[in-house]
Write an enzyme that holds these catalytic residues in place. Structure first.
Site, PDB file in Angstrom:
ATOM      1  N   VAL A   1      -8.957 -20.501  -7.994  1.00  0.00           N
ATOM      2  CA  VAL A   1     -10.172 -20.908  -8.603  1.00  0.00           C
ATOM      3  C   VAL A   1     -10.824 -22.152  -8.208  1.00  0.00           C
ATOM      4  CG1 VAL A   1     -11.695 -21.002 -10.712  1.00  0.00           C
ATOM      5  CG2 VAL A   1      -9.337 -19.426 -10.698  1.00  0.00           C
ATOM      6  N   SER A   2     -11.773 -22.049  -7.427  1.00  0.00           N
ATOM      7  CA  SER A   2     -12.774 -22.818  -7.034  1.00  0.00           C
ATOM      8  C   SER A   2     -14.190 -23.300  -7.660  1.00  0.00           C
ATOM      9  CB  SER A   2     -13.208 -22.590  -5.586  1.00  0.00           C
ATOM     10  OG  SER A   2     -14.075 -23.678  -4.868  1.00  0.00           O
TER      11      SER A   2
END
Length: 730
Positions: free
Chosen positions: A289-290
């Site tokens: 997850v960015s």
């Protein structure tokens, strides 16, 4: 910053909001009874000359401070007596947990508070996963390769900060109540390996390829006054990219800063980190997850990267994710993503429902993850493997690509890199088969020179607070890996008899990530087959996730009293084997001829007033540069390297309105001349926030210079000329 307003509640799902409000109203007359303590302490490490932790980039050396690192501790107990059942959850502005950090903290707490009150079993130390913290505190070689070994000054700063926070929370323990709220937050994270996620057969069971849910645990004292908040939301601490040189708590730090500011007041009222209300934005299953929500693009063409390999014309170095800051402004990105989390949490604070009364309990064990046997869905068995890193590990991610043109989704070895990796260790045929389809780049589990390269024995832990269960893991679980683990625990706490079946809908499970040690990544079996970065960094092989699920099945059964705690090995203590290249002490500081420490090199531009609340540009940043000294001489934990001050004519005094813990300030340390390696400059920057009181201001620098003759350091100060701040025109 824009403080939260009621419009933020629009981000909550209507169903969740209505149910929360109804339960909240019903609970007003019968708040749940727990004992709660909270504490916060400065744990900032050395702001110069030390490699930063997260991007594994040797050239990313700390050169100043954006926001201080804090340890935020919460103690939950069923009484104030030392023998009461209790847990301590600590969220730290560091990259990840460390088994050696836990060991030292437990030992110091035993001395300062008493033996067997906080132990490995009931203490969790979780990193927020900021990539702008410091390296050199993890005891395994793999994480020291780019930091040139261990750095004890960082380690001791982290130990002292965590201990101080837990002691403060312990001493604060008081009768209170807990309440909970959760809702989805959109626009604050994206999946950086979406092609791998889609390999999961259960991907279609979910509306999004990241976890959008934020779960918040609110704490109030017996008078109903808010004490603190602990929440979990999946997002990497990579808004600030690998060009950043300033220590920072990144987007989570911004969120915590703003929520604490809302309840405690701005720095002029109480310095950040000194207020009563403590807010932790803790890490969870953030592996894929960015926060860079504009997505990955080719920096040479502006076109999207290749989806499978994250390359641009075959080169991974050109594929980088940015945003949402304008023109790639990473500090603005951290502010935007952090403010979104803050606004959402502020809304949840007003929509909580009482956490049902229930016991506080915990189970913990160590497990050798290199040799776990798991039962697969078809009834056959498989094992985990000795640790190894794949080729895509060296490729990095779109948040921070690697070098040497490695790329993600690599399933084959090359003769050249086989030759290089074999110098360290040649994997056996059995290891190659066990890790398949991973092409092994670093066979870390078999390397023992100069000491162990990566963890094999790791901690797993399960906390219970009534109907809230916290699965504490030492790794970065991907979105789906976390979902499957949560689902299993939610089901098993009911089937094991811990929770009555009638209360099953009140069970909430969260994952406390990157805690108590660090064992890299955990993907699902299906994601592992794609061998993108997260899979290449799943060090114990394709069945790693199944092994963790089995361990937590066993932990649930142990908590239920169905099985005893098994015997298990402990992690090694490698402290006395650590190699350190950089000395803890500053050698000395020097000056240009005719100069003095603290002397102004470049003064503020006071030819015009500065408008409060303006966006950061060359014309709106207040800046002064001083003749400086190495900040490693005094880390100033609990203090500051700088203040921004406003003159008060009524009292004829200077009032501190900001310090180096504030988001709006920057403390920048540089060596201006290569031929004079002990001379330094310090630049102080400040962008006046919208709430700044208009008036006459100045910048104040606090340093410590180390003498070449005596080796001792002496404090000094530098003060800029005055400048004016005016209110926004509207």
């Amino acid at each position: 910053f824009v403080l939260w307003d009621f419009r933020a509640l629009k981000t909550l799902s209507m169903k969740g909001l209505l149910s929360s409000v109804l339960v909240f109203l019903a609970a007003c007359s019968s708040a749940s009874a727990y004992y709660v303590g909270r504490g916060i302490a400065d744990m900032t490490g050395p702001a110069s000359e030390v490699n930063m932790m997260g991007y594994a980039l040797p050239s990313q050396i700390a050169g100043g401070l954006h926001m201080r690192q804090f340890a935020r501790a919460f103690v939950f107990a069923d009484g104030v007596e030392d023998d009461s059942s209790r847990i301590a959850y600590v969220s730290c502005d560091i990259g990840m947990g460390s088994d050696l950090l836990n060991q030292w903290v437990v030992e110091k707490l035993s001395t300062e508070i008493g033996p067997n009150i906080y132990t490995y079993d009931n203490l969790c130390i979780s990193g927020t996963h900021t990539h702008s913290g410091l390296a050199g505190y993890l005891q395994y070689v793999l994480f020291q390769a780019t930091s040139f070994g261990w750095f004890d000054q960082t380690f001791q700063a982290y130990v002292d900060g965590v201990v101080a926070a837990v002691v403060a929370a312990h001493n604060d323990l008081q009768a209170g109540s807990l309440s909970i709220a959760q809702a989805e937050l959109e626009g604050s994270n994206i999946n950086r390996s979406p092609t791998s996620y889609l390999l999961n057969p259960d991907a279609d069971d979910y509306d999004a390829d990241t976890d959008l849910n934020m779960l918040l645990l609110r704490m109030d004292n017996s008078a109903g006054e808010p004490m603190g908040a602990l929440n979990w939301f999946a997002v990497h601490g990579t808004s600030l990219n690998n060009t950043n040189r300033l220590i920072s708590s990144d987007n989570r730090g911004v969120a915590g800063y703003l929520l604490e500011q809302q309840y405690n007041g701005v720095t002029e009222t109480v310095a950040h980190g000194k207020g009563d209300f403590v807010a932790a934005f803790a890490s969870t299953n953030l592996g894929d997850v960015s926060p860079n929500t504009d997505g990955a693009k080719c920096i040479d063409t502006g076109l999207p990267c290749d989806a499978l390999t994250s390359t641009c014309n075959g080169r991974n170095e050109l594929c980088i994710a940015f945003g949402p800051g304008e023109n790639g402004d990473m500090f603005q990105s951290a502010e935007i993503i952090g403010t979104k989390q803050y606004n959402h949490a502020a809304g949840l604070m007003e929509a909580t429902s009482s956490l049902p009364d229930g016991p506080i309990s915990y189970v913990h064990r160590f497990a050798d993850m290199s040799n776990q046997t798991v039962t697969l869905d078809d009834g056959t068995t498989a094992t985990t493997c000795p640790s190894a890193m794949g080729y895509a590990f060296a490729a990095g991610t779109t948040d921070g690509p690697g070098a040497f043109n490695f790329h993600q989704a690599t399933n084959e070895t090359t003769p050249f890199w086989n030759f290089i990796s074999d110098i360290l260790s040649t994997p056996t045929p059995e290891q190659i088969a066990c890790q398949a389809p991973k092409p092994i780049l670093l066979n870390v589990g078999a390397i023992a020179r100069p000491y162990q390269w990566d963890a094999d024995v790791v901690p797993v832990q399960l906390f219970r607070i009534g109907t809230l269960f916290i699965a504490v893991v030492p790794a970065e679980f991907t979105t789906m890996a976390g979902r499957r683990l949560r689902n299993m625990i939610a089901s098993r706490v009911v089937s094991s008899g811990i929770i009555d079946e009638a209360d099953a809908d009140q069970v909430n499970v969260v994952i406390g990530g990157l805690a108590n040690s660090y064992a890299d990544y955990v993907t699902t079996y299906e994601e592992y087959q794609a061998q993108r970065y997260e899979a290449a960094s799943t060090i114990f092989g394709p069945h790693t996730h199944q092994a963790y699920v089995a361990l937590f099945e066993s932990l649930v059964d142990e908590m239920a009293g169905l099985i005893p705690k098994p015997n298990a090995p402990s992690p090694p203590d490698l402290y006395n084997k650590q190699l350190q290249a950089i000395p803890n002490e500053v050698k000395y500081d020097s000056l240009p001829t005719g100069s003095a420490f603290g002397q102004i090199v470049k003064d503020v531009n006071n030819s015009m007033p500065y408008t409060a609340g303006a966006n950061a540009t060359a014309d709106t940043i207040v800046s002064a540069t001083f003749q400086g000294a190495n900040p490693r001489a005094d880390l100033k934990q609990g203090s500051t390297f700088l203040t921004v001050e406003r003159y008060d004519a009524t009292t004829d005094a200077w009032i501190v309105v900001a310090n180096d813990a504030d988001f709006a300030t920057k403390f920048i340390f540089t060596r201006p001349l290569k031929r004079a390696p002990h001379e330094s400059n310090v630049e102080i920057q400040w962008v006046p926030p919208a709430y700044t009181t208009p008036g006459t201001h100045r910048l104040h620098y606090y340093g410590d210079a180390t003498s070449k003759m005596s080796g001792t350091s002496s404090p000094f100060e530098g003060i800029s000329s005055t400048f004016e701040v005016v209110a926004p025109s509207n």
